[in-house]
Design a protein around this motif. Structure first.
Motif, PDB file in Angstrom:
ATOM      1  N   UNK A 157      51.959  29.656  38.106  1.00 42.60           N
ATOM      2  CA  UNK A 157      50.896  30.270  37.167  1.00 42.60           C
ATOM      3  C   UNK A 157      50.579  31.622  37.572  1.00 42.60           C
ATOM      4  N   UNK A 158      50.105  32.659  36.637  1.00 45.39           N
ATOM      5  CA  UNK A 158      49.972  33.949  36.942  1.00 45.39           C
ATOM      6  C   UNK A 158      48.528  34.158  37.423  1.00 45.39           C
ATOM      7  N   UNK A 159      48.367  34.792  38.569  1.00 45.51           N
ATOM      8  CA  UNK A 159      47.032  35.107  39.071  1.00 45.51           C
ATOM      9  C   UNK A 159      46.815  36.732  39.233  1.00 45.51           C
ATOM     10  N   UNK A 160      45.687  37.004  38.974  1.00 41.95           N
ATOM     11  CA  UNK A 160      45.369  38.396  39.380  1.00 41.95           C
ATOM     12  C   UNK A 160      45.329  38.664  40.874  1.00 41.95           C
ATOM     13  N   UNK A 161      45.978  39.545  41.550  1.00 39.88           N
ATOM     14  CA  UNK A 161      46.114  39.716  42.911  1.00 39.88           C
ATOM     15  C   UNK A 161      44.528  39.952  43.525  1.00 39.88           C
ATOM     16  N   UNK A 162      44.560  39.224  44.794  1.00 36.88           N
ATOM     17  CA  UNK A 162      42.919  39.293  45.366  1.00 36.88           C
ATOM     18  C   UNK A 162      42.387  40.575  45.485  1.00 36.88           C
ATOM     19  N   UNK A 163      43.294  41.578  45.722  1.00 42.31           N
ATOM     20  CA  UNK A 163      42.554  43.100  45.951  1.00 42.31           C
ATOM     21  C   UNK A 163      42.769  43.783  44.637  1.00 42.31           C
ATOM     22  N   UNK A 164      43.489  43.243  43.650  1.00 43.49           N
ATOM     23  CA  UNK A 164      43.633  44.139  42.293  1.00 43.49           C
ATOM     24  C   UNK A 164      44.419  45.353  42.301  1.00 43.49           C
ATOM     25  N   UNK A 199      50.039  44.081  43.869  1.00 43.51           N
ATOM     26  CA  UNK A 199      50.375  43.925  45.258  1.00 43.51           C
ATOM     27  C   UNK A 199      49.673  42.764  45.838  1.00 43.51           C
ATOM     28  N   UNK A 200      50.471  42.005  46.566  1.00 39.42           N
ATOM     29  CA  UNK A 200      49.762  40.664  47.113  1.00 39.42           C
ATOM     30  C   UNK A 200      49.346  41.122  48.436  1.00 39.42           C
ATOM     31  N   UNK A 201      48.281  40.298  49.023  1.00 39.34           N
ATOM     32  CA  UNK A 201      47.631  40.263  50.094  1.00 39.34           C
ATOM     33  C   UNK A 201      47.619  39.022  50.784  1.00 39.34           C
ATOM     34  N   UNK A 202      47.212  38.986  52.198  1.00 36.86           N
ATOM     35  CA  UNK A 202      47.110  37.687  52.848  1.00 36.86           C
ATOM     36  C   UNK A 202      46.425  36.710  52.172  1.00 36.86           C
ATOM     37  N   UNK A 203      45.411  36.910  51.352  1.00 36.62           N
ATOM     38  CA  UNK A 203      44.598  35.652  50.607  1.00 36.62           C
ATOM     39  C   UNK A 203      45.620  35.305  49.613  1.00 36.62           C
ATOM     40  N   UNK A 204      46.428  35.981  48.752  1.00 36.91           N
ATOM     41  CA  UNK A 204      47.456  35.203  47.920  1.00 36.91           C
ATOM     42  C   UNK A 204      48.419  34.616  48.582  1.00 36.91           C
ATOM     43  N   UNK A 222      55.331  46.700  33.549  1.00 39.74           N
ATOM     44  CA  UNK A 222      53.973  46.521  34.200  1.00 39.74           C
ATOM     45  C   UNK A 222      53.716  44.988  34.330  1.00 39.74           C
ATOM     46  N   UNK A 223      53.666  44.503  35.625  1.00 41.37           N
ATOM     47  CA  UNK A 223      53.158  43.273  36.092  1.00 41.37           C
ATOM     48  C   UNK A 223      51.848  43.230  36.735  1.00 41.37           C
ATOM     49  N   UNK A 224      50.753  42.933  36.069  1.00 42.07           N
ATOM     50  CA  UNK A 224      49.387  43.106  36.729  1.00 42.07           C
ATOM     51  C   UNK A 224      49.137  41.870  37.713  1.00 42.07           C
TER      52      UNK A 224
END
Length: 481
Positions: free
Chosen positions: A12-19, A38-43, A3-5
């Motif tokens: 650095x490790x960031x929470x994805x913009x959509x979660x 799951x990345x999104x355009x904002x990421x 699991x990679x949240x």
């Protein structure tokens, strides 16, 4: 269960913009083995902004090449400490037989990292030339800028290394988008980058879907795109880069020929084709799946190839005896089955294999390795990239006919010639339009040899000195003396 949240953005490790999270499914069990962010355009925006700052203002592009080489060598050392884990992860996520994962998916990327660092030590980063008008010319190599790199699922770690390491050695910053089918090895690389001396902002890794890749390719903050994938997708990438006048490198599809000359030994050819045509369960862009044999000896070669295919063990990719694992996804399995059906409909004859699932495998995305004969060059199974364990045998009349058949395809990535006369093989190789070639072997992925294709197989080269040059711009300065 892995699991990679979070996403690795700028070191650095960031929470994805959509979660949002996506599941990774085992091709063998058809059960989830991981959940990843799951990345999104904002990421992508965040990652490109970090890369842009690191390139425009940070130390990485301005370091002496020797210092970047030292840091890459340290990264290679850290990678080597986890090479066994890489093999396990790749087999879990994409179903490659564990013996192949150890050699090609795990060990080869480490070899490439060290070899590319060696090449960088001898690269002419700066040289002087006598000018035509009598004054000196200083020629310098500078990093091309921020790189957007898109890598496929079939050779996941190797393709990450093929783009990441030359970019770092050149002084570029990079945003990598690995395939969502195989994100786990990319996360492992992110962990290694985090532990290394690579400065903040230089590397981001966002395993995302096609939409994320399209957004990255078109992003105005990207200076160069390096893409490995299908020819159809490569055309779209080229169009986007052309519109923005971005530098672009494309490593695309293949439909390579193994040209068997009339003096070749059938047993040696069959053993070689097992590697050249069926490596990675046939899921390889360089796979030589068109076997061209002399008509007068065709039965000998077909018999040897059929015996080889029949002996291949199909099943659990973690079994040491397995040679053909599952396809990476149900969609890929159905694609391969569709081509087998298409070959039958077109009039080709199956010698061994076929559409039915392998015996005893009622779960997992498996395809029986299949050998076709009575194949005409215009058939779809002889022209289109199947990306699975399907071999086609085409007969030729003489050497000129063999060369014609080898070139009778839109692709030009790889190929091989099989003969007991190396000089004769070299002469035949020189007549065929392909970017890479082997004599009595598949193309060996030598890190000192430039890799890439012609025609619909791509633009540019990876590996070798030529591969490093793809990440550099050339500046000439006159009048300095």
């Amino acid at each position: 269960m892995y699991e990679y949240a979070k996403l690795f953005i700028g070191g650095e490790w960031w929470v994805p913009s959509t979660g949002e999270m996506t599941e990774v499914i085992s091709p063998h069990t058809e059960q989830p083995i991981a959940r990843v962010a799951a990345p999104a355009p904002a990421d992508v925006d965040r990652a490109v902004a970090a890369a842009r700052r690191a390139f425009d203002e940070g130390p990485w592009p301005r370091l002496d090449p020797a210092e970047r080489i030292r840091i890459v060598r340290d990264l290679a050392r850290r990678y080597q400490e986890r090479v066994d884990e890489v093999a396990q992860v790749v087999t879990a996520e994409m179903g490659a037989p564990i013996t192949f994962s150890r050699s090609a998916h795990a060990r080869l990327p480490g070899v490439m990292m060290r070899a590319l660092a060696d090449l960088a030590e001898t690269y002419p980063w700066q040289e002087t030339r006598p000018g035509f008008y009598g004054t000196g010319i200083l020629v310098r190599s500078h990093p091309v800028g921020v790189v957007g790199a898109v890598t496929p699922w079939n050779m996941p770690m190797l393709m990450v290394v093929a783009k990441l390491i030359p970019a770092l050695l050149a002084g570029c910053t990079i945003v990598l988008k690995p395939s969502p089918e195989t994100p786990l090895d990319a996360y492992l690389m992110a962990e290694l980058i985090e532990q290394s001396e690579v400065p903040p902002g230089v590397v981001s890794i966002l395993p995302g879907d096609r939409a994320v890749g399209e957004y990255l390719v078109a992003h105005p903050g990207i200076d160069k795109v390096s893409f490995t994938g299908s020819t159809a997708a490569g055309r779209q990438v080229a169009a986007a880069c052309g519109a923005a006048l971005k530098r672009v490198g494309l490593e695309l599809g293949g439909k390579s020929a193994a040209v068997v000359l009339d003096d070749a030994d059938p047993a040696a050819v069959a053993a070689g084709v097992q590697v050249a045509g069926l490596m990675n369960s046939g899921q390889a862009c360089v796979a030589q799946t068109r076997i061209l044999v002399p008509r007068r000896r065709a039965p000998e070669f077909v018999d040897a190839l059929a015996a080889m295919v029949d002996e291949l063990s199909v099943g659990d990719p973690f079994d040491e005896d397995t040679r053909i694992g599952p396809m990476v996804s149900d969609r890929q399995r159905e694609r391969v089955r569709g081509y087998i059906e298409q070959g039958i409909t077109a009039g080709a004859r199956i010698v061994t294999g076929g559409e039915a699932p392998p015996e005893g495998l009622d779960k997992g995305w498996y395809v029986r390795p299949t050998l076709f004969t009575e194949v005409e060059s215009g058939m779809g199974i002889a022209q289109e990239e199947i990306f699975g364990p399907v071999l086609t045998v085409l007969e030729y009349a003489d050497t000129d006919d063999a060369v014609r058949l080898a070139d009778d395809t839109a692709y030009g990535l790889s190929g091989s010639v099989w003969t007991t006369d190396a000089d004769r093989g070299l002469a035949v190789a020189g007549r065929i339009r392909a970017g890479t070639f082997g004599i009595n072997q598949a193309y060996s992925m030598d890190p000192h040899a430039p890799f890439g294709g012609v025609k619909a197989s791509g633009i540019g080269r990876e590996f070798g000195r030529e591969g490093l040059a793809q990440y550099l711009e050339t500046q000439s300065i006159s009048g300095f003396d």
